[in-house]
Enzyme design. Structure first.
Site, PDB file in Angstrom:
ATOM      1  N   ASP A   1      37.172  26.881  34.325  1.00 11.61           N
ATOM      2  CA  ASP A   1      37.781  26.243  35.502  1.00 11.61           C
ATOM      3  C   ASP A   1      38.092  24.764  35.296  1.00 11.61           C
ATOM      4  O   ASP A   1      38.290  24.036  36.260  1.00 11.61           O
ATOM      5  CB  ASP A   1      36.890  26.425  36.729  1.00 11.61           C
ATOM      6  CG  ASP A   1      35.524  25.755  36.572  1.00 11.61           C
ATOM      7  OD1 ASP A   1      35.282  25.119  35.519  1.00 11.61           O
ATOM      8  OD2 ASP A   1      34.690  25.865  37.494  1.00 11.61           O
TER       9      ASP A   1
ATOM     10  N   HIS B   1      33.901  23.908  33.426  1.00 12.90           N
ATOM     11  CA  HIS B   1      32.887  24.833  32.934  1.00 12.90           C
ATOM     12  C   HIS B   1      33.500  25.849  31.982  1.00 12.90           C
ATOM     13  O   HIS B   1      34.724  26.046  31.979  1.00 12.90           O
ATOM     14  CB  HIS B   1      32.211  25.558  34.110  1.00 12.90           C
ATOM     15  CG  HIS B   1      31.691  24.625  35.160  1.00 12.90           C
ATOM     16  ND1 HIS B   1      32.395  24.356  36.333  1.00 12.90           N
ATOM     17  CD2 HIS B   1      30.561  23.887  35.210  1.00 12.90           C
ATOM     18  CE1 HIS B   1      31.696  23.491  37.058  1.00 12.90           C
ATOM     19  NE2 HIS B   1      30.590  23.183  36.398  1.00 12.90           N
TER      20      HIS B   1
ATOM     21  N   SER C   1      25.095  22.445  36.680  1.00 13.20           N
ATOM     22  CA  SER C   1      25.903  23.657  36.811  1.00 13.20           C
ATOM     23  C   SER C   1      25.935  24.503  35.546  1.00 13.20           C
ATOM     24  O   SER C   1      26.304  25.680  35.610  1.00 13.20           O
ATOM     25  CB  SER C   1      27.344  23.297  37.203  1.00 13.20           C
ATOM     26  OG  SER C   1      27.908  22.411  36.247  1.00 13.20           O
TER      27      SER C   1
END
Length: 393
Positions: free
Chosen positions: A345, A348, A37
């Site tokens: 979040d 991240h 990610s």
């Protein structure tokens, strides 16, 4: 006229400089990316559109609000390190491989991104045997490498042509490996139990690099792990525990940061071994850990006036992270100024934090060797958004 011995001794250095200037406009003709990610620009978003699949939370606002003004599949409010890198090299943003596979109209010449949010280095079968099921994806590094091999014939017609294409490409190998530790910790496995995973993860990364070298790749950027002890998610998991120690300077978890350092030390040792075997291949270690520690130590210096540990978007609690109430959940809250937060979040970082890391790596001293030793600094001036070739996928 006789050639002086001093000139002859400088030939290897001059050839190295020449090699670095031959990678077309902006040093390289394409970027090929693998990872999770931290680099995914939309693959999991595309893979999640299959029937009966639950859309991931990062497909909804406020993800993407800062730069794209809509969710793109990136796990942030805006751009990632790979986006800043592409812009700095004068390239369009690198498309996800799933977009290219489904849309032949997307240009293939300037690279492709195989990274998938949630991906691990080790195959899913390894983790399942340890009792950990990856709920996000089975697109491990090995799977991504197979995707790459299937894609390569679409941009080159034969072996020599493919070697030439890869010779002029910049390979971004990760970040990958973080989820091999994240997923087990999230389901309750103690971090000490995971030390035995680290050599296996490093071996998997090395295997992928060697495979790509055999195919013709010559320039790699290989990131280490971030300081996971500074993650709002981990800080929440261990909140109130009397079994952990905190760094008085940063507020981060010492034990988890030492684990990340262990991974990074083994990775750097392995990269040195590759350099010895392949002296003509350029291997850049990207020190994500220490590049990020700059703003964890001094958040105000980098504009993070709301701190570096608390998430901008999340489900509440001391670090605004709740595993049951993710960012974009109707009951979550989101800050008004993401640029004043380093954490987006819980898991991240914000675009602003990724930009600090990018500049530290590619315009600073946080790669080994320095990246601009092969790529002139003049090519690495980040473009204004208005002049960038922007596509969101």
């Amino acid at each position: 006229m006789a050639i002086s011995s001093s000139f002859v001794s400088m030939l290897p250095f001059l050839m190295l400089l020449l090699t670095g200037t031959l990678h077309a406009n902006g040093c390289y003709t394409s970027i090929i990316s693998f990872g999770d990610s931290l680099a995914d620009t939309g693959n999991l978003k595309q893979l999640s559109t299959k029937p009966n699949s639950q859309p991931p939370h990062f497909m909804f606002p406020p993800y993407g609000e800062t730069f794209f003004h809509k969710p793109t599949g990136r796990c942030s409010d805006g751009r990632l390190i790979i986006d800043f890198l592409a812009e700095s090299l004068g390239m369009p943003l690198i498309p996800p491989s799933e977009v290219i596979r489904r849309n032949s109209a997307i240009g293939k010449g300037q690279g492709v991104n195989f990274a998938v949010a949630g991906a691990t280095a080790l195959d899913s079968s390894f983790h399942e045997a340890q009792g950990v099921v990856n709920q996000c994806t089975n697109a491990s590094l090995g799977v991504q490498l197979e995707w790459f091999k299937n894609w390569l014939p679409s941009v080159c017609s034969n072996g020599p042509d493919c070697k030439n294409y890869l010779r002029n490409s910049l390979i971004l190998m990760g970040e990958i490996g973080g989820n091999d530790y994240n997923h087990p910790v999230m389901v309750g496995k103690p971090i000490d139990e995971l030390r035995s995973y680290v050599p296996l993860v490093i071996d998997t990364i090395v295997f992928a690099i060697n495979e790509l070298i055999e195919l013709g790749a010559e320039t790699f950027v290989v990131p280490g792990n971030l300081p996971i002890g500074c993650s709002a998610a981990y800080l929440t998991i261990y909140y109130g525990s009397d079994k952990v120690e905190y760094d008085n300077t940063t507020g981060c978890l010492i034990m988890l940061n030492k684990f990340a350092e262990y991974h990074n030390e083994l990775l750097q040792t392995a990269l040195n071994q590759i350099r010895e075997v392949h002296p003509d291949v350029n291997i850049f270690y990207a020190d994500y850990y220490n590049a990020a520690m700059q703003f964890f130590r001094s958040p105000n210096k980098y504009g993070f006036t709301n701190g570096a540990l608390k998430a901008c978007c999340g489900g509440g609690g001391p670090y605004n992270y709740n595993a049951l109430v993710g960012c974009a959940d109707p009951s979550s809250t989101s800050c008004a100024q993401p640029e004043t937060y380093a954490n987006w979040d819980g898991l991240h970082l914000t675009e602003a934090a990724y930009q600090v890391i990018f500049k530290s790596l590619f315009q600073g001293a946080y790669t080994t060797p320095h990246f601009n030793s092969l790529c002139p600094t003049s090519h690495l001036q980040a473009r204004d958004a208005s002049s960038s070739l922007v596509q969101s996928f």
